[in-house]
Design a protein around this motif. Structure first.
Motif, mmCIF file in Angstrom:
data_model
loop_
_atom_site.group_PDB
_atom_site.id
_atom_site.type_symbol
_atom_site.label_atom_id
_atom_site.label_comp_id
_atom_site.label_asym_id
_atom_site.label_seq_id
_atom_site.Cartn_x
_atom_site.Cartn_y
_atom_site.Cartn_z
ATOM 1 N N SER A 1 0.780 -1.343 -0.207
ATOM 2 C CA SER A 1 0.020 -0.090 0.133
ATOM 3 C C SER A 1 0.618 1.440 -0.108
ATOM 4 N N HIS A 2 2.068 1.283 -0.157
ATOM 5 C CA HIS A 2 3.110 2.286 -0.234
ATOM 6 C C HIS A 2 3.944 2.375 -1.675
ATOM 7 N N GLY A 3 3.460 3.303 -2.522
ATOM 8 C CA GLY A 3 3.975 3.173 -3.901
ATOM 9 C C GLY A 3 5.563 2.893 -3.935
ATOM 10 N N LEU A 4 6.343 3.793 -3.396
ATOM 11 C CA LEU A 4 7.979 3.468 -3.622
ATOM 12 C C LEU A 4 8.294 2.104 -3.101
ATOM 13 N N LEU A 5 7.845 1.483 -2.153
ATOM 14 C CA LEU A 5 8.361 0.364 -1.478
ATOM 15 C C LEU A 5 7.478 -0.888 -2.166
ATOM 16 N N ALA A 6 6.492 -0.715 -2.893
ATOM 17 C CA ALA A 6 5.375 -1.516 -3.144
ATOM 18 C C ALA A 6 6.277 -2.867 -3.995
ATOM 19 N N HIS A 7 7.647 -2.513 -4.700
ATOM 20 C CA HIS A 7 8.275 -3.414 -5.447
ATOM 21 C C HIS A 7 9.143 -4.305 -4.912
ATOM 22 N N LEU A 8 9.060 -4.173 -3.427
ATOM 23 C CA LEU A 8 10.055 -5.065 -2.681
ATOM 24 C C LEU A 8 9.680 -6.310 -2.709
ATOM 25 N N THR A 9 10.508 -7.576 -2.842
ATOM 26 C CA THR A 9 10.606 -8.787 -2.581
ATOM 27 C C THR A 9 10.528 -8.936 -1.239
ATOM 28 N N VAL A 10 9.563 -9.980 -0.569
ATOM 29 C CA VAL A 10 9.845 -10.280 0.868
ATOM 30 C C VAL A 10 10.002 -11.777 0.838
ATOM 31 N N VAL A 11 11.115 -12.181 1.494
ATOM 32 C CA VAL A 11 11.452 -13.470 1.576
ATOM 33 C C VAL A 11 11.450 -13.984 2.826
ATOM 34 N N GLY A 12 10.920 -15.222 3.179
ATOM 35 C CA GLY A 12 10.477 -15.623 4.413
ATOM 36 C C GLY A 12 10.350 -17.143 4.504
ATOM 37 N N PRO A 13 10.500 -17.590 5.744
ATOM 38 C CA PRO A 13 10.288 -19.358 5.950
ATOM 39 C C PRO A 13 9.244 -19.475 5.389
ATOM 40 N N ASP A 14 9.005 -20.895 4.979
ATOM 41 C CA ASP A 14 7.882 -21.277 4.215
ATOM 42 C C ASP A 14 6.856 -21.419 5.077
ATOM 43 N N ASN A 15 5.636 -20.684 4.926
ATOM 44 C CA ASN A 15 4.379 -20.978 6.019
ATOM 45 C C ASN A 15 3.366 -21.476 5.242
ATOM 46 N N GLY A 16 3.422 -21.936 4.030
ATOM 47 C CA GLY A 16 2.439 -22.342 3.353
ATOM 48 C C GLY A 16 1.491 -21.307 2.637
ATOM 49 N N VAL A 17 1.667 -20.334 2.775
ATOM 50 C CA VAL A 17 0.847 -19.225 2.068
ATOM 51 C C VAL A 17 1.718 -18.621 0.958
ATOM 52 N N ALA A 18 1.403 -18.684 -0.262
ATOM 53 C CA ALA A 18 2.206 -17.873 -1.262
ATOM 54 C C ALA A 18 1.536 -16.545 -1.602
ATOM 55 N N ALA A 19 2.243 -15.521 -1.740
ATOM 56 C CA ALA A 19 1.459 -14.362 -2.218
ATOM 57 C C ALA A 19 2.406 -13.679 -3.351
ATOM 58 N N ALA A 20 1.576 -12.792 -4.105
ATOM 59 C CA ALA A 20 2.316 -12.179 -4.985
ATOM 60 C C ALA A 20 3.510 -11.200 -4.385
ATOM 61 N N GLY A 21 4.783 -11.217 -5.057
ATOM 62 C CA GLY A 21 5.774 -10.603 -4.223
ATOM 63 C C GLY A 21 6.663 -11.183 -3.363
ATOM 64 N N SER A 22 6.346 -12.490 -2.901
ATOM 65 C CA SER A 22 6.978 -13.058 -1.973
ATOM 66 C C SER A 22 7.597 -14.661 -2.393
ATOM 67 N N THR A 23 8.533 -15.054 -1.616
ATOM 68 C CA THR A 23 9.150 -16.244 -1.923
ATOM 69 C C THR A 23 9.345 -16.735 -0.678
#
Length: 96
Positions: free
Chosen positions: A72-94
């Protein structure tokens, strides 16, 4: 500390050692307190100061609220978020 956080901390330590070995600067490390709500203005300021392209979350529980705040914040919306597998995949995350 959760097993996910221990594993991610070890990975982050390994990445840091490799970066230092080849003469690269260490990545900035920012820590969230999961017991309190995300203080977005403070985090937005910190993230804009270091201008990251990827965020590594060491706790699966942090990935969804951080992704929601970023999207929801324009300049930072492009960031990729990487985290431990929680079984939920979302756009922009791995997950690992």
């Amino acid at each position: 500390m959760e097993p996910d956080a221990l594993r991610s901390d070890a990975e982050l330590q390994g990445h840091g050692e490799v970066m230092l070995a080849v003469g690269l600067p260490l990545l900035p490390r920012l820590e969230l307190d999961t017991a309190t709500p995300l203080d977005w203005p403070e985090w937005q300021s910190a993230l804009e100061a270091v201008a990251p392209t990827v965020l590594l979350c060491t706790r699966a529980a942090l990935v969804p609220p951080l992704e929601a705040a970023l999207r929801s914040h324009g300049l930072l919306a492009h960031l990729t978020v990487v985290g431990p597998d929680n079984g939920v995949a979302a756009a922009g995350s791995t997950h690992h």
